[in-house]
Scaffold this motif. Structure first.
Motif, mmCIF file in Angstrom:
data_model
loop_
_atom_site.group_PDB
_atom_site.id
_atom_site.type_symbol
_atom_site.label_atom_id
_atom_site.label_comp_id
_atom_site.label_asym_id
_atom_site.label_seq_id
_atom_site.Cartn_x
_atom_site.Cartn_y
_atom_site.Cartn_z
ATOM 1 N N LEU A 129 0.838 -1.193 0.000
ATOM 2 C CA LEU A 129 0.000 0.000 0.000
ATOM 3 C C LEU A 129 0.881 1.254 0.000
ATOM 4 O O LEU A 129 1.867 1.329 0.734
ATOM 5 N N ALA A 130 0.498 2.245 -0.803
ATOM 6 C CA ALA A 130 1.243 3.514 -0.817
ATOM 7 C C ALA A 130 1.138 4.161 0.555
ATOM 8 O O ALA A 130 0.101 4.087 1.202
ATOM 9 N N PRO A 131 2.235 4.801 1.035
ATOM 10 C CA PRO A 131 2.159 5.473 2.331
ATOM 11 C C PRO A 131 1.214 6.673 2.271
ATOM 12 O O PRO A 131 0.938 7.191 1.190
ATOM 13 N N GLN A 132 0.761 7.072 3.430
ATOM 14 C CA GLN A 132 -0.096 8.248 3.507
ATOM 15 C C GLN A 132 0.674 9.460 2.963
ATOM 16 O O GLN A 132 1.820 9.684 3.366
ATOM 17 N N PRO A 133 0.089 10.221 2.041
ATOM 18 C CA PRO A 133 0.858 11.305 1.424
ATOM 19 C C PRO A 133 1.190 12.413 2.428
ATOM 20 O O PRO A 133 0.334 12.829 3.203
ATOM 21 N N ASP A 134 2.454 12.854 2.414
ATOM 22 C CA ASP A 134 2.851 13.988 3.259
ATOM 23 C C ASP A 134 2.681 15.284 2.462
ATOM 24 O O ASP A 134 2.194 15.258 1.320
ATOM 25 N N ALA A 135 3.077 16.387 3.051
ATOM 26 C CA ALA A 135 2.860 17.687 2.402
ATOM 27 C C ALA A 135 3.555 17.742 1.037
ATOM 28 O O ALA A 135 3.003 18.273 0.065
ATOM 29 N N ALA A 136 4.762 17.155 0.966
ATOM 30 C CA ALA A 136 5.504 17.182 -0.294
ATOM 31 C C ALA A 136 4.764 16.389 -1.366
ATOM 32 O O ALA A 136 4.664 16.797 -2.532
ATOM 33 N N ALA A 137 4.224 15.228 -0.956
ATOM 34 C CA ALA A 137 3.487 14.387 -1.908
ATOM 35 C C ALA A 137 2.247 15.116 -2.408
ATOM 36 O O ALA A 137 1.905 15.071 -3.601
ATOM 37 N N LEU A 138 1.573 15.824 -1.492
ATOM 38 C CA LEU A 138 0.372 16.554 -1.890
ATOM 39 C C LEU A 138 0.709 17.690 -2.858
ATOM 40 O O LEU A 138 -0.029 17.957 -3.804
ATOM 41 N N ALA A 139 1.859 18.317 -2.640
ATOM 42 C CA ALA A 139 2.286 19.389 -3.546
ATOM 43 C C ALA A 139 2.578 18.812 -4.934
ATOM 44 O O ALA A 139 2.217 19.400 -5.960
ATOM 45 N N ARG A 140 3.214 17.635 -4.958
ATOM 46 C CA ARG A 140 3.494 16.994 -6.248
ATOM 47 C C ARG A 140 2.199 16.574 -6.937
ATOM 48 O O ARG A 140 2.068 16.646 -8.152
ATOM 49 N N ALA A 141 1.238 16.154 -6.119
ATOM 50 C CA ALA A 141 -0.057 15.758 -6.668
ATOM 51 C C ALA A 141 -0.752 16.950 -7.315
ATOM 52 O O ALA A 141 -1.297 16.864 -8.410
ATOM 53 N N ARG A 142 -0.691 18.091 -6.607
ATOM 54 C CA ARG A 142 -1.318 19.302 -7.140
ATOM 55 C C ARG A 142 -0.683 19.689 -8.483
ATOM 56 O O ARG A 142 -1.373 20.004 -9.457
ATOM 57 N N ALA A 143 0.644 19.608 -8.527
ATOM 58 C CA ALA A 143 1.353 19.933 -9.769
ATOM 59 C C ALA A 143 0.965 18.957 -10.886
ATOM 60 O O ALA A 143 0.791 19.350 -12.050
ATOM 61 N N ALA A 144 0.808 17.682 -10.507
ATOM 62 C CA ALA A 144 0.478 16.662 -11.510
ATOM 63 C C ALA A 144 -0.905 16.906 -12.109
ATOM 64 O O ALA A 144 -1.113 16.746 -13.319
ATOM 65 N N VAL A 145 -1.855 17.327 -11.267
ATOM 66 C CA VAL A 145 -3.214 17.590 -11.751
ATOM 67 C C VAL A 145 -3.186 18.778 -12.721
ATOM 68 O O VAL A 145 -3.792 18.744 -13.801
ATOM 69 N N ALA A 146 -2.426 19.814 -12.346
ATOM 70 C CA ALA A 146 -2.327 21.001 -13.205
ATOM 71 C C ALA A 146 -1.655 20.649 -14.529
ATOM 72 O O ALA A 146 -2.091 21.070 -15.605
ATOM 73 N N GLN A 147 -0.612 19.826 -14.446
ATOM 74 C CA GLN A 147 0.130 19.470 -15.649
ATOM 75 C C GLN A 147 -0.714 18.599 -16.583
ATOM 76 O O GLN A 147 -0.676 18.758 -17.803
ATOM 77 N N ALA A 148 -1.489 17.685 -15.993
ATOM 78 C CA ALA A 148 -2.349 16.829 -16.805
ATOM 79 C C ALA A 148 -3.367 17.663 -17.569
ATOM 80 O O ALA A 148 -3.694 17.373 -18.721
ATOM 81 N N ALA A 149 -3.852 18.731 -16.913
ATOM 82 C CA ALA A 149 -4.834 19.594 -17.574
ATOM 83 C C ALA A 149 -4.218 20.266 -18.794
ATOM 84 O O ALA A 149 -4.867 20.445 -19.821
ATOM 85 N N VAL A 150 -2.921 20.592 -18.698
ATOM 86 C CA VAL A 150 -2.243 21.228 -19.814
ATOM 87 C C VAL A 150 -1.947 20.203 -20.912
ATOM 88 O O VAL A 150 -2.222 20.419 -22.091
ATOM 89 N N GLU A 151 -1.426 19.033 -20.490
ATOM 90 C CA GLU A 151 -0.968 18.050 -21.469
ATOM 91 C C GLU A 151 -2.107 17.270 -22.102
ATOM 92 O O GLU A 151 -2.061 16.905 -23.264
ATOM 93 N N LYS A 152 -3.100 16.954 -21.297
ATOM 94 C CA LYS A 152 -4.135 16.046 -21.798
ATOM 95 C C LYS A 152 -5.500 16.702 -21.869
ATOM 96 O O LYS A 152 -6.484 16.055 -22.192
ATOM 97 N N GLY A 153 -5.558 17.968 -21.555
ATOM 98 C CA GLY A 153 -6.842 18.665 -21.612
ATOM 99 C C GLY A 153 -7.582 18.543 -20.295
ATOM 100 O O GLY A 153 -7.269 17.694 -19.462
ATOM 101 N N ALA A 154 -8.563 19.400 -20.109
ATOM 102 C CA ALA A 154 -9.345 19.392 -18.870
ATOM 103 C C ALA A 154 -10.819 19.419 -19.242
ATOM 104 O O ALA A 154 -11.174 19.797 -20.354
ATOM 105 N N ILE A 155 -11.637 18.987 -18.314
ATOM 106 C CA ILE A 155 -13.071 19.026 -18.565
ATOM 107 C C ILE A 155 -13.605 20.373 -18.118
ATOM 108 O O ILE A 155 -13.447 20.773 -16.962
#
Lengths: 250, 445
Positions: free
Chosen positions: B70-96
């Motif tokens: 199981l993936a560990p509980q995300p820490d603040a750094a992981a959450l920041a990377r997650a936020r960046a990933a969501v933003a980047q996906a919207a740019v690369e793959k489009g957003a709804i």
């Protein structure tokens, strides 16, 4: 320099030789008719000039403005100004005619290093040409040739010809499957495109088409080569005597 | 003895994972009992393999080999990377357009990345974790039970860490789509999520589920389940997109029940990940229900994508339409399995299913398995399957008009996919899928 120079062309399909040393020279502004019985190799010639796969050129050359056409991919030939109006235009479901026309036109322009058409200019041009060919607007929204009648398919070919402004037009059996009214509309469309810079090669089985598109030269093909060339009167001779004497001569 | 050991080995490996995870799984008491039973059910089979008919073409023992911890509980750094990933996906793959996002990071709901507040009063969103942890809620264990089950759904029930529980009240028409976004930030780890969606009578909604891998998150396994109830005369558009990281494994299950005169428009898209399976089990449980389920698999390299569909006509006078398309390049492997079941009472059922695969290379593979199981006598049902290469005659026509080989292929593939994509009635969802498909085509070598 001739626009199109076919020299001693020999072509095979699988193990059968279809063209056995065909030569033809076409200058800008000329209209050449190629007539001949079924199986004489007329369509093979048009396919080889356009670059259809499945034909093996075993001898001779085809030069277009002095360049070796056989070395070019079909899309390069189109961009250089070679246009084949198909005997049987294909249906492409799911590709809207308008989208297809724009994609093709811009692909050719891009290949020539020209700028792409703007949307308003493109639409204006398509509408003008479509109107002159009696092609209703809603046909342009449908899939390419999907649900089109025989006459509509042929008119769609001429629409493309008018839009792409090629310097060499090859019309493969344009009259097949057309009634007299449809033939007249199509022929008027072709005649409107005649110009001193543009040459046409009209392939037909029947003389009838040549009443509407009057050629400068007529060539008779039989058994894979040109057996006789002449002016438009040759077509009338053929109409009277049929192909039998020429097949014999070949 | 050796034989027994090797047969149960995948089960044993995950056994350790389950034991290790136990302290992190929400819900004590009766919930823990349900998890333990679900885990036992999983262990009897282990990872599904080719001798199990439903998994014949997607042998998880060969493709996954084992379940990662199981993936560990995300820490603040992981959450920041997650936020960046969501933003980047919207740019690369489009957003709804206009979507309200509900974001789960490494299997846990991330409130600060989500737009719950923007959904308004008529939508209730809770996390699965809070519901399972609420001892006052006697029915909470039901969230881990499903009418249809298989080994991966059982494993999901045992291991699930979080999800969202969404209720749309009667008569509500949601103006914004809801998008559940799963983000993986950890390498060589797994996540187990489960969400519930309940649409009240006459409600209307569009719900999207998608998966994103954060920068550097490699070799991630996701096991997700979504349990959906579409109430009487309610109308749901649901889009499930697997466009994961190139080395991800994703096993997603959707379980749908449709009430009387309910409408479900479901679309599945697989265009990423190393190993993907989307399995939808849909029961038409109320008369007059209408189902339209469509999808596309776009695969390249050595990607394996499996869309499996079970449409269960349980009552009379329901309609189902399914249209699937796959475009497979390189050494990709596409699987489509579709089964229409018509129960004895389900007279006047009208069910159709069509699947077509386009093989873009000599080594591409497509398996199509349509099936009908009909126990009623007054029904109209049909299915068809076809696969083949692009039509050479059409390609030549396009090239003779100036399109390069690549452009001609792209246009024909687009047209082929279009027939499925056009079925997406919601323009915002359709546009998203079109952009993803275009990006896929552009990336073709």
């Amino acid at each position: 320099m001739a626009l199109l120079e076919v020299k001693d062309l020999q072509v095979r399909v699988e193990d059968r030789e279809i063209l056995h040393g065909l030569s033809l020279s076409v200058n800008p502004g000329e209209v050449h008719a190629i007539m001949g019985p079924n199986g004489s190799g007329k369509s093979t010639l048009s396919h080889v000039i356009a670059g259809k796969p499945g034909y093996e050129v075993t001898g001779g050359q085809i030069l277009f403005r002095g360049e070796d056409l056989l070395e070019m991919a079909p899309d390069e030939r189109a961009a250089k100004g070679v246009f084949l109006a198909f005997q049987y235009p294909v249906e492409i479901p799911g590709v809207a005619t308008m989208n297809f026309l724009r994609t093709a036109l811009n692909a050719q322009r891009k290949a020539r290093g020209e700028s792409e058409y703007s949307t308003p200019d493109f639409l204006k041009k398509v509408r003008e040409v479509a109107k002159s060919l009696n092609i209703p607007q809603d046909m342009l929204k449908r899939g390419v040739n999907v649900g089109f009648s025989g006459g509509e398919k042929k008119r769609n070919e001429i629409l493309q010809m008018a839009l792409f402004e090629p310097s060499l037009c090859i019309l493969d059996e344009m009259d097949s499957g057309l009634d007299i009214d449809a033939l007249r509309i199509a022929a008027d469309g072709v005649n409107a495109l005649r110009s001193p810079e543009r040459a046409m090669v009209v392939i037909t089985h029947y003389q009838r088409l040549l009443n509407y598109i009057v050629p400068d030269y007529v060539h008779v093909m039989a058994k894979g080569r040109v057996v006789k060339s002449g002016d438009k009167h040759l077509a009338l001779e053929l109409e009277a005597a049929g192909y039998a004497p020429f097949e014999h001569a070949a | 003895m050796n034989l027994v050991l090797s047969k149960t080995d995948p089960g044993r490996a995950v056994g350790n994972v389950f034991v290790k995870a136990n302290g992190r799984l929400p819900g004590a008491g009766s919930v823990a009992d349900i998890r333990a039973r679900a885990f036992d059910a999983y262990k009897r089979v282990g990872l599904p393999h080719r001798r199990i008919e439903e998994w014949r073409y997607t042998d998880l023992r060969a493709l996954m080999r084992h379940v990662l911890p199981l993936a560990p509980q995300p820490d603040a750094a992981a959450l920041a990377r997650a936020r960046a990933a969501v933003a980047q996906a919207a740019v690369e793959k489009g957003a709804i357009e206009g979507a309200a996002k509900l974001v789960l990071v490494d299997g846990l709901f991330a409130p600060n990345l989500s737009d719950i507040a923007e959904l308004g009063q008529s939508v209730n969103v809770r996390t699965l974790r809070e519901v399972l942890d609420d001892p006052a809620n006697e029915g909470r264990g039901d969230l881990l039970l499903t009418a249809t089950t298989d080994a991966v759904i059982s494993l999901n029930a045992a291991m699930v860490t979080d999800g969202v529980v969404i209720t749309v009240t009667d008569g509500t028409e949601l103006s914004r789509p809801i998008q559940i976004v799963h983000v993986a930030t950890t390498s060589s780890a797994s996540s187990f999520t489960r969400s519930h969606l309940r649409l009240g009578k006459g409600a209307q909604a569009a719900v999207v589920e998608s998966f994103v891998a954060a920068e550097g998150a490699r070799n991630h396994q996701a096991n997700d389940a979504v349990i959906v109830s579409v109430g009487e005369a309610a109308n749901l558009a649901h889009l499930h997109v697997l466009a994961d990281g190139a080395d991800a494994t994703n096993i997603s299950s959707g379980l749908f029940a449709l009430g009387a005169s309910a409408k479900l428009k479901l679309f599945s898209m697989i265009c990423g990940g190393a190993v993907s399976r989307y399995q939808a089990f849909i029961t038409l449980a109320g008369e007059g229900a209408e189902l339209s389920v469509n999808g596309i698999n776009l695969l390249r390299d050595k990607q394996h994508g499996d869309t499996t569909l079970v449409v269960n006509h349980a009552v009379p006078h329901c309609t189902s339409r399914a249209n699937f398309r796959a475009a497979v390049d390189d050494r990709g492997h596409s699987v489509f399995q579709g089964r229409i079941i018509v129960r004895p009472d389900a007279q006047k059922t009208d069910g159709r299913m069509m699947t077509r695969a386009l093989l873009l290379s000599d080594e591409a593979e497509a398996d199509n398995k349509p099936e009908l199981e009909i126990f009623a006598d007054d029904v109209t049902c049909g299915h068809g399957a076809a696969s083949g290469a692009l039509d050479e005659t059409l390609l030549f026509y396009l090239r003779a008009r100036g399109l390069s080989g690549k452009e001609a292929q792209a246009l024909l593939v687009q047209a082929f996919l279009g027939e499925a994509i056009e079925e997406i009635a919601d323009g915002r969802l359709r546009e998203f899928v079109i952009v993803l498909a275009e990006r896929w085509l552009e990336a073709r070598g």
